[in-house]
Design a protein around this motif. Structure first.
Motif, mmCIF file in Angstrom:
data_model
loop_
_atom_site.group_PDB
_atom_site.id
_atom_site.type_symbol
_atom_site.label_atom_id
_atom_site.label_comp_id
_atom_site.label_asym_id
_atom_site.label_seq_id
_atom_site.Cartn_x
_atom_site.Cartn_y
_atom_site.Cartn_z
ATOM 1 N N GLY A 364 -37.441 38.548 50.497
ATOM 2 C CA GLY A 364 -37.738 38.938 51.753
ATOM 3 C C GLY A 364 -36.731 39.140 52.745
ATOM 4 N N THR A 365 -37.155 38.589 53.861
ATOM 5 C CA THR A 365 -36.110 38.835 54.989
ATOM 6 C C THR A 365 -35.597 37.379 55.490
ATOM 7 N N GLY A 366 -34.214 37.521 55.909
ATOM 8 C CA GLY A 366 -33.822 35.985 56.361
ATOM 9 C C GLY A 366 -32.627 35.581 55.971
ATOM 10 N N ASN A 367 -31.998 34.575 55.982
ATOM 11 C CA ASN A 367 -30.753 34.058 55.578
ATOM 12 C C ASN A 367 -30.842 33.744 53.814
ATOM 13 N N LEU A 368 -30.776 34.383 53.003
ATOM 14 C CA LEU A 368 -31.138 34.378 51.755
ATOM 15 C C LEU A 368 -30.121 33.189 51.086
ATOM 16 N N HIS A 369 -29.045 33.193 51.699
ATOM 17 C CA HIS A 369 -28.107 32.036 51.281
ATOM 18 C C HIS A 369 -28.427 30.735 51.615
ATOM 19 N N GLY A 370 -29.131 30.609 52.868
ATOM 20 C CA GLY A 370 -29.951 29.286 53.247
ATOM 21 C C GLY A 370 -30.768 28.999 52.856
ATOM 22 N N ALA A 371 -31.700 29.881 52.118
ATOM 23 C CA ALA A 371 -33.015 29.248 51.579
ATOM 24 C C ALA A 371 -32.764 28.491 50.392
ATOM 25 N N GLY A 372 -33.641 27.401 50.462
ATOM 26 C CA GLY A 372 -33.744 26.500 49.359
ATOM 27 C C GLY A 372 -34.235 26.950 48.028
ATOM 28 N N LEU A 373 -33.876 26.274 46.852
ATOM 29 C CA LEU A 373 -34.081 26.649 45.597
ATOM 30 C C LEU A 373 -35.460 26.374 45.292
ATOM 31 N N VAL A 374 -36.272 27.047 44.671
ATOM 32 C CA VAL A 374 -37.564 26.669 43.969
ATOM 33 C C VAL A 374 -37.538 25.666 42.917
ATOM 34 N N ARG A 375 -38.215 24.766 43.082
ATOM 35 C CA ARG A 375 -38.035 23.739 41.967
ATOM 36 C C ARG A 375 -39.112 23.723 40.722
ATOM 37 N N LEU A 376 -38.700 23.763 39.563
ATOM 38 C CA LEU A 376 -39.785 23.694 38.575
ATOM 39 C C LEU A 376 -40.171 22.335 38.219
ATOM 40 N N PRO A 377 -41.297 21.734 38.340
ATOM 41 C CA PRO A 377 -41.767 20.632 37.882
ATOM 42 C C PRO A 377 -41.712 20.463 36.297
ATOM 43 N N PRO A 378 -41.825 19.250 35.704
ATOM 44 C CA PRO A 378 -41.825 19.323 34.211
ATOM 45 C C PRO A 378 -42.900 19.904 33.824
ATOM 46 N N ILE A 379 -42.958 20.461 32.541
ATOM 47 C CA ILE A 379 -43.783 21.078 31.652
ATOM 48 C C ILE A 379 -44.380 20.603 30.495
ATOM 49 N N HIS A 380 -45.413 20.040 30.363
ATOM 50 C CA HIS A 380 -45.986 19.411 29.337
ATOM 51 C C HIS A 380 -45.857 20.423 27.982
#
Length: 650
Positions: A364-380
């Protein structure tokens, strides 16, 4: 179709018809000054007065300038009015060699057509625009207007407005901040301190924290004070901003604009995307340049001699608004812009022992370096490995953004059908002035038993090993037997003379090492500040080693070395190890020691990127590693400047 207008200088009644030599010199100065970029055609007309008497004469001058060989016009129509007689007409043509810095050398041809006109009657009359077609491209002059009165006309102003300026003199600059730039001068010519101006403009005065502010810096050069080059740029200090370049022209290409009846060439010097890092009043310091004008030759004409002047754009101030309170759960405080989240898992059906690659894309558009990481929850049912992260910034002439790709390696631990839950990314959209959530749909993956050893659904292994078979059984053959000879038994190893000295040597060496280490520690304790003072030198040594690993294309070792350099450096500065701290604990300690909050967040982002590069499969590009190296070095400089206080431990 482009309209070019030119303002001429006033002419006294006794100078109604300029000599041919005068027009030739004017054409030569125009071509040599580089008023048109290489390959561009200039076509404009000018009247020597806007009000005249019925018995006076009017001089109309039409100028055509282009590269040599391009003036074989397909059609030329001069400005015309049925209310005037043509008393005389003359034409001159000159050739000049254009060798301006930053542009290819070329020969230019300048043609000047001069007509002496007499009015037929009283009134206000408008000349139809002139039209020129060169190689299929059409050019027009502006519409010219003159008023004929009884008796003698008024004296022409010092800057006659032969062509009225447009309502918006900056129209056609080709970007969204043209209106803001017009507001900078209110549609009028800037203060007349000289013929050269440097002005900066921003498209927002009250942005949110993290919202893009576009900073554009323009150079205004009045026609006649032609720009041949710029030197020694002093960029503004952007304290409190994250900056990304949008447009930095290597050669100056100006647009011809009319401001308060005066012709200017407007050059874009630089355009940047700024992202405020904190709320409150922020100031953008002025940009400064050395500007060279003219050709720098001394043929006896003052207009051709070069000069260099220093110009600075005024400072800009803006009020940054904080983000709205009560954000949704999962918002990290720095994700601002317009973002889209997608995910895919391949393959969707695997056997035990085969991996599944989950790719998560944020763009998308914006400060890519300041955007947080997408967290992956535990997967059974799956073992999840740390992701490998790649970022690719994207910038056009207006906005900055990009794409971040996270690749997770998932390994099935048992058979069955499992679901990768949908992912969420919370961000603030400044255009909508509210928080938004980008999310993905759940993904189903099926794991089946493989051809090798199987795994029960409960997780217990079921062995399928074959029993050993006696291949001689049932054949009547018996195994061979060898006749041996008995020999005296040798002495045990521990009874041999060399055993005990050799066995005790490692213990002695270990003890000596302990004594040596204790001695060094005692020496260091004699000066408790020595390690803190030399922390920077040790960390920069490690960063130099990391740079060598970058040049050798060893991403895993590079990220490990940068992470170790930062951890050791911060531990020395704070007086205690920080390797086992969480990012929140580390940021809190740094703030307590005197480091700014935005530097702490940037430090945590760099360490997260190092962890992703160290423990995730795949590698990163040299450009991303080089940028990370620069960020780590800048962070060390910021920490040194902050003069952290050493932690006090009970």
């Amino acid at each position: 179709m482009r309209t070019l207008r030119k303002t001429g200088s006033a002419a006294a009644p006794h100078r109604r018809l300029l000599p041919l030599l005068g027009w030739s010199l004017a054409a030569l100065c125009l071509a040599w000054g580089g008023s048109a970029a290489a390959g561009e055609v200039d076509f404009y007309a000018v009247l020597d007065k806007q009000e005249m008497g019925i018995d006076d004469s009017l001089t109309l001058t039409v100028t055509i300038s282009a590269d040599a060989g391009r003036l074989n016009e397909e059609s030329l129509r001069l400005p015309d009015s049925q209310d005037f007689h043509v008393e005389s007409r003359s034409q001159s043509t000159q050739m000049s060699f254009d060798m301006r810095p930053g542009a290819p050398s070329s020969f230019r041809q300048v043609r000047v057509i001069t007509m002496l006109l007499a009015p037929k009657k009283l009134g206000t009359f408008t000349f139809t625009p002139g039209r020129l077609v060169v190689r299929g491209k059409a050019y027009e002059t502006g519409a010219l207007q003159v008023r004929v009165v009884q008796g003698g006309g008024q004296a022409a102003p010092s800057r006659p407005q032969a062509n009225r300026p447009p309502a918006n003199p900056f129209a056609g600059l080709g970007d969204d901040d043209a209106d803001a730039l017009s507001q900078l001068f209110g549609g009028e010519r800037p203060a007349a301190d000289s013929d050269l101006y440097l002005r900066a403009v921003i498209d927002k005065r009250q942005p949110f924290v993290g919202e893009q502010v576009t900073l554009s810096t323009y150079l205004f050069a009045r026609v006649g004070a032609e720009v041949s080059g710029v030197d020694n740029p002093k960029m503004p200090k952007l304290d409190g901003f994250w900056a990304e370049d949008l447009e930095s022209p290597r050669t100056l290409e100006g647009e011809l604009k009319v401001i308060d009846g005066v012709n200017y060439r407007v050059f874009l010097v630089r355009r940047q995307a700024l992202f405020p890092l904190r709320s409150g009043k922020l100031t953008i310091d002025p940009m400064e340049l050395d500007i060279s004008t003219g050709m720098g030759f001394g043929f006896g004409f003052g207009a051709l001699s070069g000069r260099k002047v220093h110009r600075a754009a005024p400072a800009l101030a803006l009020e940054v608004q904080p983000l709205p309170a009560n954000p949704p759960a999962g918002f990290d405080g720095t994700s601002v812009g317009q973002w889209h989240l997608s995910a895919e898992a391949t393959p969707s059906q695997v056997k035990l022992g085969e991996p599944v690659m989950l790719k998560v894309i944020l763009e998308g558009t914006g400060n890519l370096h300041g955007a947080g990481l997408v967290r992956l929850p535990p997967i059974h049912g799956f073992k999840t490995y740390d992701p490998t992260s790649t970022e690719k910034g994207a910038a056009n002439k207006k906005v900055f953004g990009g794409k971040r790709t996270l690749e997770y390696l998932l390994m099935p631990e048992q058979t069955g059908t499992f679901e990768i839950p949908g992912l969420r990314f919370v961000y603030f959209d400044p255009a909508q002035r509210q928080y938004q959530v980008a999310q993905t749909d759940p993904i189903s993956v099926r794991a089946e038993a493989g051809s090798g050893p199987t795994v029960a659904s409960g997780g217990g292994a079921v062995g399928a090993a074959e029993r050993a078979v006696n291949v001689l059984g049932g054949t009547g053959l018996r195994p061979l037997r060898y006749k041996g000879e008995l020999t005296p038994a040798a002495a045990p190893l521990y009874l041999r003379p060399f055993f005990w000295p050799a066995a005790s040597a490692p213990v002695l060496l270990w003890a000596l090492g302990l004594v040596y280490s204790a001695g060094r520690a005692a020496l260091r304790q004699s000066d408790p500040n020595s390690r803190q003072r030399s922390a920077g030198a040790r960390a920069r040594k490690r960063l130099r080693k990391a740079q060598q690993l970058l040049e050798q294309s060893q991403p895993d070792a590079f990220y490990a070395e940068v992470s170790r350099a930062l951890h050791d450096y911060l531990g020395d500065k704070l007086g205690s190890p920080v390797l086992g701290l969480t990012r929140a604990e580390l940021t809190a300690r740094l703030q307590a020691a005197g480091l700014a909050e935005d530097c702490g967040r940037e430090l945590a982002a760099v360490l997260d990127t190092c962890d992703a590069g160290r423990f995730s499969p795949g590698g990163s590009g040299n450009a991303a590693m080089e940028k990370l190296w620069q960020r780590a070095l800048a962070l060390m400089d910021a920490v040194e400047a902050a003069r952290l206080s050493k932690e006090v431990r009970p």
